[in-house]
Scaffold this active site. Structure first.
Site, short mmCIF file in Angstrom:
data_model
loop_
_atom_site.label_atom_id
_atom_site.label_comp_id
_atom_site.label_asym_id
_atom_site.label_seq_id
_atom_site.Cartn_x
_atom_site.Cartn_y
_atom_site.Cartn_z
N GLY A 57 0.80 -1.22 0.00
CA GLY A 57 0.00 0.00 0.00
C GLY A 57 0.83 1.27 0.00
N CYS A 58 2.14 1.12 -0.05
CA CYS A 58 3.03 2.29 -0.09
C CYS A 58 3.50 2.50 -1.52
CB CYS A 58 4.23 2.08 0.82
SG CYS A 58 3.82 2.07 2.57
N GLN A 59 3.58 3.75 -1.91
CA GLN A 59 4.08 4.12 -3.22
C GLN A 59 5.56 3.74 -3.37
OE1 GLN A 59 3.67 8.31 -3.87
NE2 GLN A 59 4.01 8.16 -6.07
#
Length: 144
Positions: A57-59
């Site tokens: 869920g992290c860029q």
């Protein structure tokens, strides 16, 4: 006051982060401070940068390792992006070296509001920050 020790013995507290960010008039200067916080973090050992520690869920790529010592969570973190590593340092001020109960009781939303953080992050960065917090809270829940 909530204080977190990193392996270099430098203390950073939630109160310090809030106060220090308040000194800066512009968000450009605040971002520089956050990046500097990240630079003070020790490098995560390469063997801890594994898929099971990767935060979804992290860029950017973000790794969080949670160990426990004497009932307190010991967080080791890293990212491939300077600003994200700084955001991890902001999160560590709230959660590192705390008991699982303390981690779960801490009002991270109010902390982020006091910093004005979520208003100044892109939606994808904000989602990534929330994913980091969720990962640490999930680890705390497992240890109750």
């Amino acid at each position: 006051m909530t204080t977190s020790q990193n392996p270099f013995g430098v203390s950073i507290s939630v109160d310090d982060v809030i106060e220090n960010l308040g000194f800066f008039d512009s968000w450009e200067d605040r971002y520089r401070y956050i990046i500097d916080l990240g630079r003070e973090l020790p490098e995560m050992p390469i063997e801890l940068r594994s898929d099971d520690r990767l935060v979804r869920g992290c860029q950017s790529q973000v790794w969080i390792d949670v160990a426990e010592s004497e009932g307190r969570l010991q967080l080791t973190v890293d990212s491939d992006a300077f600003i994200v590593k700084g955001l991890l340092a902001v999160v560590l001020a709230a959660f590192n070296n705390k008991t699982a109960s303390e981690v779960l009781a801490f009002d991270i939303s109010t902390y982020f509001e006091e910093l004005g953080l979520m208003r100044h992050l892109s939606p994808t960065r904000g989602n990534g920050l929330q994913a980091m917090v969720t990962r640490i809270r999930d680890e705390a829940t497992r240890r109750l």
